[in-house]
Design a protein around this motif. Structure first.
Motif, PDB file in Angstrom:
ATOM      1  N   UNK A 178       9.689  -3.867  -6.629  1.00 42.69           N
ATOM      2  CA  UNK A 178       8.647  -4.857  -7.188  1.00 42.69           C
ATOM      3  C   UNK A 178       8.414  -6.020  -6.285  1.00 42.69           C
ATOM      4  N   UNK A 179       9.795  -6.456  -5.584  1.00 41.05           N
ATOM      5  CA  UNK A 179       9.552  -7.542  -4.603  1.00 41.05           C
ATOM      6  C   UNK A 179       9.008  -7.155  -3.397  1.00 41.05           C
ATOM      7  N   UNK A 180       9.373  -5.767  -2.988  1.00 39.95           N
ATOM      8  CA  UNK A 180       8.449  -5.406  -1.721  1.00 39.95           C
ATOM      9  C   UNK A 180       7.190  -5.198  -1.993  1.00 39.95           C
ATOM     10  N   UNK A 181       6.586  -4.729  -3.472  1.00 39.00           N
ATOM     11  CA  UNK A 181       5.151  -4.660  -3.540  1.00 39.00           C
ATOM     12  C   UNK A 181       4.523  -5.976  -3.419  1.00 39.00           C
ATOM     13  N   UNK A 182       5.300  -7.026  -3.885  1.00 40.46           N
ATOM     14  CA  UNK A 182       4.961  -8.551  -3.998  1.00 40.46           C
ATOM     15  C   UNK A 182       4.665  -8.929  -2.802  1.00 40.46           C
ATOM     16  N   UNK A 183       5.442  -8.611  -1.883  1.00 41.06           N
ATOM     17  CA  UNK A 183       5.267  -9.253  -0.382  1.00 41.06           C
ATOM     18  C   UNK A 183       4.117  -8.469   0.543  1.00 41.06           C
ATOM     19  N   UNK A 184       4.178  -7.073   0.286  1.00 37.45           N
ATOM     20  CA  UNK A 184       3.020  -6.404   0.827  1.00 37.45           C
ATOM     21  C   UNK A 184       1.683  -6.917   0.350  1.00 37.45           C
ATOM     22  N   UNK A 185       1.514  -7.072  -0.976  1.00 27.58           N
ATOM     23  CA  UNK A 185       0.312  -7.773  -1.417  1.00 27.58           C
ATOM     24  C   UNK A 185      -0.107  -9.203  -0.749  1.00 27.58           C
ATOM     25  N   UNK A 186       0.997  -9.935  -0.497  1.00 28.27           N
ATOM     26  CA  UNK A 186       0.655 -11.161   0.436  1.00 28.27           C
ATOM     27  C   UNK A 186       0.274 -10.783   1.736  1.00 28.27           C
ATOM     28  N   UNK A 187       0.876  -9.758   2.283  1.00 28.69           N
ATOM     29  CA  UNK A 187       0.687  -9.396   3.641  1.00 28.69           C
ATOM     30  C   UNK A 187      -0.764  -9.040   4.013  1.00 28.69           C
ATOM     31  N   UNK A 188      -1.500  -8.498   2.954  1.00 28.51           N
ATOM     32  CA  UNK A 188      -3.127  -8.012   2.940  1.00 28.51           C
ATOM     33  C   UNK A 188      -3.635  -9.114   2.413  1.00 28.51           C
ATOM     34  N   UNK A 189      -2.909 -10.269   1.971  1.00 27.89           N
ATOM     35  CA  UNK A 189      -3.951 -11.560   1.593  1.00 27.89           C
ATOM     36  C   UNK A 189      -4.110 -11.684   0.114  1.00 27.89           C
ATOM     37  N   UNK A 190      -3.648 -10.798  -0.531  1.00 24.22           N
ATOM     38  CA  UNK A 190      -3.547 -11.013  -1.908  1.00 24.22           C
ATOM     39  C   UNK A 190      -2.690 -12.023  -2.720  1.00 24.22           C
ATOM     40  N   UNK A 191      -3.301 -12.716  -3.661  1.00 29.30           N
ATOM     41  CA  UNK A 191      -2.307 -13.839  -4.370  1.00 29.30           C
ATOM     42  C   UNK A 191      -1.230 -13.367  -5.126  1.00 29.30           C
ATOM     43  N   UNK A 192      -0.354 -12.899  -4.671  1.00 34.14           N
ATOM     44  CA  UNK A 192       0.785 -12.256  -5.687  1.00 34.14           C
ATOM     45  C   UNK A 192       1.502 -13.309  -6.537  1.00 34.14           C
ATOM     46  N   UNK A 193       1.428 -14.572  -6.074  1.00 32.98           N
ATOM     47  CA  UNK A 193       2.081 -15.597  -6.935  1.00 32.98           C
ATOM     48  C   UNK A 193       1.270 -16.223  -8.144  1.00 32.98           C
ATOM     49  N   UNK A 194       0.054 -15.681  -8.180  1.00 34.98           N
ATOM     50  CA  UNK A 194      -0.898 -16.283  -9.224  1.00 34.98           C
ATOM     51  C   UNK A 194      -0.952 -15.406 -10.408  1.00 34.98           C
ATOM     52  N   UNK A 195       0.246 -14.765 -10.681  1.00 39.74           N
ATOM     53  CA  UNK A 195      -0.037 -14.067 -12.043  1.00 39.74           C
ATOM     54  C   UNK A 195      -0.582 -14.736 -13.478  1.00 39.74           C
ATOM     55  N   UNK A 196       0.449 -15.907 -13.812  1.00 34.16           N
ATOM     56  CA  UNK A 196       0.043 -16.760 -14.777  1.00 34.16           C
ATOM     57  C   UNK A 196      -1.560 -17.346 -14.759  1.00 34.16           C
ATOM     58  N   UNK A 197      -1.734 -17.922 -13.328  1.00 37.87           N
ATOM     59  CA  UNK A 197      -2.993 -18.539 -13.225  1.00 37.87           C
ATOM     60  C   UNK A 197      -4.082 -17.878 -13.512  1.00 37.87           C
ATOM     61  N   UNK A 198      -4.221 -16.554 -12.903  1.00 39.32           N
ATOM     62  CA  UNK A 198      -5.289 -15.587 -12.991  1.00 39.32           C
ATOM     63  C   UNK A 198      -5.059 -14.477 -14.341  1.00 39.32           C
ATOM     64  N   UNK A 199      -4.200 -14.734 -15.200  1.00 45.02           N
ATOM     65  CA  UNK A 199      -4.146 -14.028 -16.316  1.00 45.02           C
ATOM     66  C   UNK A 199      -5.378 -13.468 -17.087  1.00 45.02           C
ATOM     67  N   UNK A 200      -6.544 -14.675 -17.126  1.00 44.94           N
ATOM     68  CA  UNK A 200      -7.696 -14.233 -17.618  1.00 44.94           C
ATOM     69  C   UNK A 200      -8.549 -13.254 -17.117  1.00 44.94           C
ATOM     70  N   UNK A 201      -8.129 -12.898 -15.615  1.00 42.99           N
ATOM     71  CA  UNK A 201      -8.883 -11.996 -15.057  1.00 42.99           C
ATOM     72  C   UNK A 201      -8.236 -10.382 -14.913  1.00 42.99           C
ATOM     73  N   UNK A 202      -6.978 -10.296 -15.156  1.00 38.88           N
ATOM     74  CA  UNK A 202      -6.226  -8.969 -14.839  1.00 38.88           C
ATOM     75  C   UNK A 202      -5.832  -8.533 -16.333  1.00 38.88           C
ATOM     76  N   UNK A 203      -5.895  -9.293 -17.469  1.00 37.60           N
ATOM     77  CA  UNK A 203      -5.389  -8.652 -18.746  1.00 37.60           C
ATOM     78  C   UNK A 203      -6.445  -8.260 -19.493  1.00 37.60           C
TER      79      UNK A 203
END
Length: 164
Positions: free
Chosen positions: A97-122
């Motif tokens: 999951x840590x690898x997945x998290x960092x490759x999401x950052x590598x392609x420009x995705x906001x992988x640190x924003x899970x709580x902030x974006x909860x209304x979008x993905x849940x």
């Protein structure tokens, strides 16, 4: 689909984590290698990054287990990522999951924003479980939630890539 050369510093790390890479959706493609890509180091005065190796070649992801002074466990940007495995890391799924998290950052995705974006993905049911989870004082920083959020970010990235 983004393609990464996934370098495991040692054969032991590769044997340990490669069997779990199926957790990461096939949107990401990997060529798995053992060894070290060309790396550079961030600001050596910053305690967060001191001694932390970061790959130079575009498309490289480096997974290493060096005992370094940096506090960071990973970093990703501009189609590059680095993931640190520490002695305390026992859960192989969490490491993938840590690898997945960092490759999401590598392609420009906001992988640190899970709580902030909860209304979008849940989903509605996720929102109910999320509220119950919090009422039981359970930490939100858990693989259960990370898998759901990273899957949503991956679908989001795929839809952008498909629209190009």
């Amino acid at each position: 689909m983004p393609h990464f050369d996934l370098f495991f510093k040692t054969e032991d790390l590769r044997r340990r984590l490669e069997p779990h890479l199926g957790l990461i959706p096939p949107f990401f493609q990997f060529t798995v290698r053992t060894g070290t890509p060309e790396v550079r180091y961030f600001d050596q005065k910053d305690p967060m990054w001191k001694g932390f190796p970061f790959p130079v070649p575009e498309g490289a992801v480096y997974v290493f287990d060096d005992d370094i002074p940096a506090r960071a466990l990973g970093g990703g940007m501009h189609m590059r990522a680095s993931v640190r495995v520490t002695r305390a890391d026992r859960d192989d799924e969490a490491l993938v999951l840590r690898i997945w998290h960092e490759i999401l950052h590598a392609i420009g995705q906001p992988a640190d924003d899970m709580v902030k974006r909860a209304g979008e993905w849940q989903s509605i049911s996720d929102k109910v479980v999320w509220a119950a989870w919090q009422s039981l004082s359970r930490p939100l920083d858990a693989p259960f939630w990370h898998r759901k959020f990273y899957a949503w970010l991956t679908e989001r990235a795929a839809s952008v890539a498909g629209g190009r």
